[in-house]
Write an enzyme that holds these catalytic residues in place. Structure first.
Site, PDB file in Angstrom:
ATOM      1  N   ASP A   1       0.816  -1.215   0.000  1.00  0.00           N
ATOM      2  CA  ASP A   1       0.000   0.000   0.000  1.00  0.00           C
ATOM      3  C   ASP A   1       0.859   1.279   0.000  1.00  0.00           C
ATOM      4  O   ASP A   1       0.648   2.180   0.832  1.00  0.00           O
ATOM      5  CB  ASP A   1      -0.915   0.028   1.249  1.00  0.00           C
ATOM      6  CG  ASP A   1      -1.710  -1.256   1.435  1.00  0.00           C
ATOM      7  OD1 ASP A   1      -2.124  -1.839   0.431  1.00  0.00           O
ATOM      8  OD2 ASP A   1      -1.912  -1.651   2.606  1.00  0.00           O
TER       9      ASP A   1
ATOM     10  N   GLU B   1     -11.345  -0.099  -3.335  1.00  0.00           N
ATOM     11  CA  GLU B   1     -10.506   0.455  -2.254  1.00  0.00           C
ATOM     12  C   GLU B   1      -9.310   1.158  -2.883  1.00  0.00           C
ATOM     13  O   GLU B   1      -9.215   1.285  -4.096  1.00  0.00           O
ATOM     14  CB  GLU B   1     -10.046  -0.649  -1.288  1.00  0.00           C
ATOM     15  CG  GLU B   1      -9.176  -1.707  -1.932  1.00  0.00           C
ATOM     16  CD  GLU B   1      -8.862  -2.881  -1.002  1.00  0.00           C
ATOM     17  OE1 GLU B   1      -9.358  -2.942   0.131  1.00  0.00           O
ATOM     18  OE2 GLU B   1      -8.101  -3.778  -1.445  1.00  0.00           O
TER      19      GLU B   1
HETATM   20  O1  FUB Z   1      -3.201  -3.537   3.571  1.00  0.00           O
HETATM   21  C1  FUB Z   1      -4.512  -3.797   4.008  1.00  0.00           C
HETATM   22  C2  FUB Z   1      -5.503  -3.492   2.939  1.00  0.00           C
HETATM   23  O2  FUB Z   1      -5.240  -4.276   1.788  1.00  0.00           O
HETATM   24  C3  FUB Z   1      -5.473  -2.085   2.412  1.00  0.00           C
HETATM   25  O3  FUB Z   1      -6.033  -1.160   3.283  1.00  0.00           O
HETATM   26  C4  FUB Z   1      -6.166  -2.271   1.131  1.00  0.00           C
HETATM   27  O4  FUB Z   1      -6.074  -1.204   0.241  1.00  0.00           O
HETATM   28  C5  FUB Z   1      -5.517  -3.528   0.608  1.00  0.00           C
HETATM   29  O5  FUB Z   1      -4.290  -3.268  -0.035  1.00  0.00           O
END
Ligand code: FUB
Length: 327
Positions: A12, A228
């Protein structure tokens, strides 16, 4: 392409240029015995490191500035320090991070430091009115800062269909709207106050339009709908909102003329990589544009043990993002 960081697992990546260097604010993945599930419980991270480099030449050293914030140091956090971001304003650096509170609900917190590499001191409460995951901050040319956020399934965005203040627990888990006529849920955006520690004004839903109809994307359009990993950057005076499609594993982007949107879907900027999640940032550095992202090559495909990578991206004459330098 080799990972940027190999001594620990990182994911991320939010990259920024501060003081003429690239600073990367990633999640710090770790081994866990937690059973894999579609709620993301296995992503059980407990701290953040910050990294910097003076050059994106593959041979250039990347400095690990060590642990800059731990879950145990944040009074409201119970677990799961997920994807962070950072911002600079008026001599201070701000680290934004999502985590579950003591009730198991994701909120977004802020920690403040004097240097880009921290240390960061967390505020004792999450940002009032914040929810869900994946904060991404964007400071516009006029100095106004915005935060984009939200994530489906384990990220709980679908629990807020009745309003920003109403958490509906019946939507918890790997669920989202579907069916004929259902609109995709949008990420959220809010202005940040001058002190960068609160929202200034209402949290709004960001709408992504289908170019062929001009209508909002359908909930069942899993190849294009927001899941996301929000990010915002500006190119050629336009606002580029980019994101992950989650279960279809694309990084996509949509373009608009206001930081609030609407944004019209334009295309993909990264095809699926090894591993379930895909998450990114886009930054201009030394006159070139770079896509930071992660994959699971270093862990041989373990979804929650990821590594940050970076590749150059280009724009064609119409402002489309392309993987190769146009002729
Ligand atoms: O790293 C945890 C979660 O996985 C993140 O918040 C999302 O975007 C995904 O990458």
């Amino acid at each position: 392409m080799a990972p940027l960081i190999t001594h620990i697992y990182t994911a991320d990546p939010s990259a920024h240029v501060f003081e003429g260097k690239i600073y990367v604010y990633p999640s710090h993945d770790r081994e866990t015995d937690i059973q894999f599930n579609d709620n993301g419980d296995q992503y059980d991270m407990v701290d953040y490191h910050v990294f910097s480099t003076e050059s994106l030449d593959p041979a250039a050293p990347v400095v690990d500035h060590g642990v800059v914030l731990k879950a145990e140091d944040v009074p409201w956090v119970s677990k799961q320090l997920w994807a962070p971001d950072a911002a600079y304003k008026d001599g201070k650096y701000y680290l934004y991070f999502p985590a579950r509170d003591k009730q198991g609900i994701f909120r977004i917190g802020v920690a403040v430091g004097d240097r880009p590499e921290g240390p960061f001191v967390p505020d004792p409460e999450p940002i009032k009115g914040s929810y869900s995951i994946d904060p991404a901050t964007f400071v516009d040319d006029d100095g106004q800062a915005y935060m984009y956020f939200g994530g489906l399934w384990g990220g709980q965005l679908q629990c807020y269909q009745k309003g920003n203040d109403v958490f509906d627990p019946s939507w918890q888990g790997p669920k989202e709207p579907s069916g004929a006529g259902a609109r995709a849920l949008g990420p959220r955006v809010a202005k940040l106050a001058d002190d960068m520690r609160q929202f200034a004004g209402e949290v709004r839903e960001v709408v992504i339009l289908a170019p062929e109809t001009g209508e909002p994307l359908a909930a069942d359009d899993h190849d294009r709908r927001f899941f996301e990993a929000a990010w915002m950057h500006k190119y050629g005076g336009k606002y580029y909102f980019s994101y992950s499609t989650g279960d279809t594993h694309y990084l996509c982007y949509a373009v608009g003329t206001s930081p609030y949107g609407p944004f019209t879907y334009r295309g993909r900027m990264l095809e699926p990589v090894l591993g379930w999640t895909t998450h990114h940032s886009v930054v201009e550095f030394q006159g070139r544009w770079w896509l930071f992202h992660h994959d699971c090559e270093l862990s041989n495909g373990v979804d929650h043990l990821r590594s940050v990578k970076v590749k150059e991206i280009f724009y064609d004459a119409e402002g489309n993002i392309v993987g190769e330098k146009p002729e």
